[in-house]
Scaffold this active site. Structure first.
Site, PDB file in Angstrom:
ATOM      1  N   LYS A 175     -23.411  -8.368  41.088  1.00 55.07           N
ATOM      2  CA  LYS A 175     -24.592  -8.650  40.279  1.00 55.07           C
ATOM      3  C   LYS A 175     -24.216  -9.225  38.910  1.00 55.07           C
ATOM      4  O   LYS A 175     -25.033  -9.905  38.287  1.00 55.07           O
ATOM      5  CB  LYS A 175     -25.480  -7.404  40.161  1.00 55.07           C
ATOM      6  CG  LYS A 175     -24.949  -6.329  39.228  1.00 55.07           C
ATOM      7  CD  LYS A 175     -25.526  -6.468  37.845  1.00 55.07           C
ATOM      8  CE  LYS A 175     -24.894  -5.559  36.810  1.00 55.07           C
ATOM      9  NZ  LYS A 175     -23.463  -5.360  36.797  1.00 55.07           N
ATOM     10  N   THR A 181     -29.507  -5.938  33.659  1.00 47.05           N
ATOM     11  CA  THR A 181     -28.515  -6.794  33.004  1.00 47.05           C
ATOM     12  C   THR A 181     -28.910  -8.263  33.027  1.00 47.05           C
ATOM     13  O   THR A 181     -28.389  -9.035  32.242  1.00 47.05           O
ATOM     14  CB  THR A 181     -27.132  -6.653  33.669  1.00 47.05           C
ATOM     15  OG1 THR A 181     -27.273  -6.919  35.061  1.00 47.05           O
ATOM     16  CG2 THR A 181     -26.576  -5.269  33.491  1.00 47.05           C
TER      17      THR A 181
END
Lengths: 339, 339
Positions: free
Chosen positions: B196, B253
């Site tokens: 990710k 994030t």
């Protein structure tokens, strides 16, 4: 498909009218004659999508019969609360063989029905063949109207049970700044698009409380698990919730001040009453009625929906936000795959 | 489990040391003697987690043997590039029967191996029984260190092949502001947590270009599809990518200035060279080496990874961002389920 009617001249209906790269004629129907006239005379929708000029091929009207005459595709872009009404008005006027596209993200509050089900049942009641179901598509995805109108790269998904219908819908909007994927799961696409608005309110609540990205991400992830299992119980494919109409739309609306649902949540998180927050918004926030619809679907299916339930208590039953959050955090330890 | 050693005194290792509600003694190991001394004397880690006071039970040291002595649990919180090294140093000093927890999100650049694989192989090479694999857990989720230290509600996932190990890790950190779920899919949790970061860089690029939430959401969704199918080819469960270590961490994030990977992307999107952006950051951005690792895994498995590939070209091969984006947007029309 060259002649298109768009029902609903809100921000999304108007933004959709500005795309349509291959359309010859686009008729944008507004129920409010004043709005239709203002759009037609100023060549822009200053009320709902200010600053965006309409292309020459777009014609605004409040005459539904005129909007639908000769249309090869009809796009429904009205709030879910008005869909039954508009679909019933439009049904007897639909040209034969027309492609129908639901572009609205909500559920019928009383019945929990998806918007394409409402469109279909209105058409069938007006005498259309039940096969019309195969000609209905749903368009959904992370598509904030003002950004689409600005022309930034955007992706969306066109879903229909009939692959030809999905591809026809894809071809209508596909362009260098608007990328459309097809999907064979309209149930999942519509449920994800509607239910994610509830999670977006919850994400706004975290923001309004002054919590950070960890809290918002946890709420959104667990919320996504919740709407996925409810969607699957209603016939959706789980993978659809991982796609543009699910995760994608959740990302775009669950952290954006441009999202009305998120802004409602921010106000609630700041401790303001729902009526004040909604009144200030001046537009419909679909997640509010959808919270009610989800709780009803949860009861009907027996599938737990703790986040929607907590939000229902906060929005409609006077429960305080910290109290609701404490309960969610203090549930017994469990596995991520369990609920 | 009362005695815990945390290897790595960066922001995450330090934040983890502040949680541990039931620990009697926490030893925080820093390789740099100056850092260990500064933490020990100021009772805070002003370099990596400024403003957060350490609890009385935390002791910082640069002596690895002292840190590990009598530990019932060892937490690895070093950057992926240092993991092999630290794991090999620690391996001969591990007390028997110890619980091992990987808290780092990255892949070994040369081999593409997950961090728990690196920890295991270092232990086995130092003479541990291969059964040690059952005592390794991975902790991952949307956990920005500064927010965890602030005590806002946060959720995480503890994954291990042995359910007892996962539950032991869960029990270590579970508290009213830090909710831990267990998972039986450490492969998926570690791959999602590492991969990710690459998508977070891509999301930052969209931001740096001045694009809005639509573009960012589309990139993150298609990126999630990409890392999910790569993860599944490597043995992960697809549902894990829908969970806290996947979607959850991506949400936290992929839109946060607090994320180093996102900030690297913003700089790249603004047209600045990678070296400058990374130098300014002053800390490791895991997504940069992981981009290389993903491209290698993509080649090895034959699974396409167009977003990681485009990012690789931009980061390391001098391709311009607009050029890379145009190619992604202009790929042929396709179904969302295809790639």
């Amino acid at each position: 498909v060259r002649h298109i009617a768009i029902l609903g001249a809100g921000s999304w209906g108007t933004a959709l009218a500005t795309l349509l790269p291959n359309a010859e004629r686009v008729r944008l129907w507004a129920r409010d004659p004043g709005l239709a006239e203002a759009i037609q005379s100023t060549r822009a929708n200053e009320r709902y999508l200010p600053g965006v000029a309409l292309r020459r091929n777009v014609e605004a009207t409040d005459d539904l019969a005129a909007a639908l005459e000769g249309a090869e595709c009809v796009v429904y872009a009205v709030p879910s609360g008005a869909m039954r009404d508009v679909a019933c008005l439009a049904a007897p006027l639909l040209p034969p063989g027309v492609l129908l596209v639901n572009a609205s993200k909500g559920l019928e509050e009383e019945t929990g029905r998806r918007m394409s089900e409402v469109i279909r049942s209105a058409a069938v009641e007006a005498g259309a063949s039940p096969e019309i179901a195969g000609r209905i598509a749903a368009l959904s995805g992370p598509n904030l109207a003002v950004e689409v109108a600005r022309g930034v790269p955007t992706a969306s998904v066109a879903a229909a049970t009939d692959p030809q219908t999905a591809r026809a819908c894809q071809a209508l909007w596909m362009g260098p700044a608007f990328r459309v994927y097809t999907s064979a799961d309209p149930v999942g696409v519509e449920l994800a698009g509607a239910m994610k608005n509830v999670i977006a309110i919850g994400a706004g609540v975290c923001e309004g409380l002054g919590y950070g990205d960890n809290s918002r991400a946890a709420l959104m992830t667990r919320g996504l698990a919740e709407i996925t299992r409810l969607g699957v119980a209603l016939g959706a494919q789980p993978a659809t919730f991982l796609g543009l109409a699910g995760v994608g739309d959740l990302i775009a609306t669950g952290g954006s001040r441009l999202s009305r649902n998120f802004r409602v949540g921010v106000g609630i998180g700041q401790g303001r009453p729902l009526e004040d927050v909604v009144a200030e918004l001046g537009q419909v926030a679909e997640g509010v009625p959808t919270t009610r619809a989800i709780c009803r679907l949860s009861e009907r299916t027996g599938i737990e929906a703790p986040i929607a339930r907590a939000l229902h208590q906060v929005l409609f039953e006077g429960r305080t936000v910290p109290d609701a959050i404490a309960e969610l955090m203090l549930r017994p330890p469990r596995d991520e795959a369990d609920f």
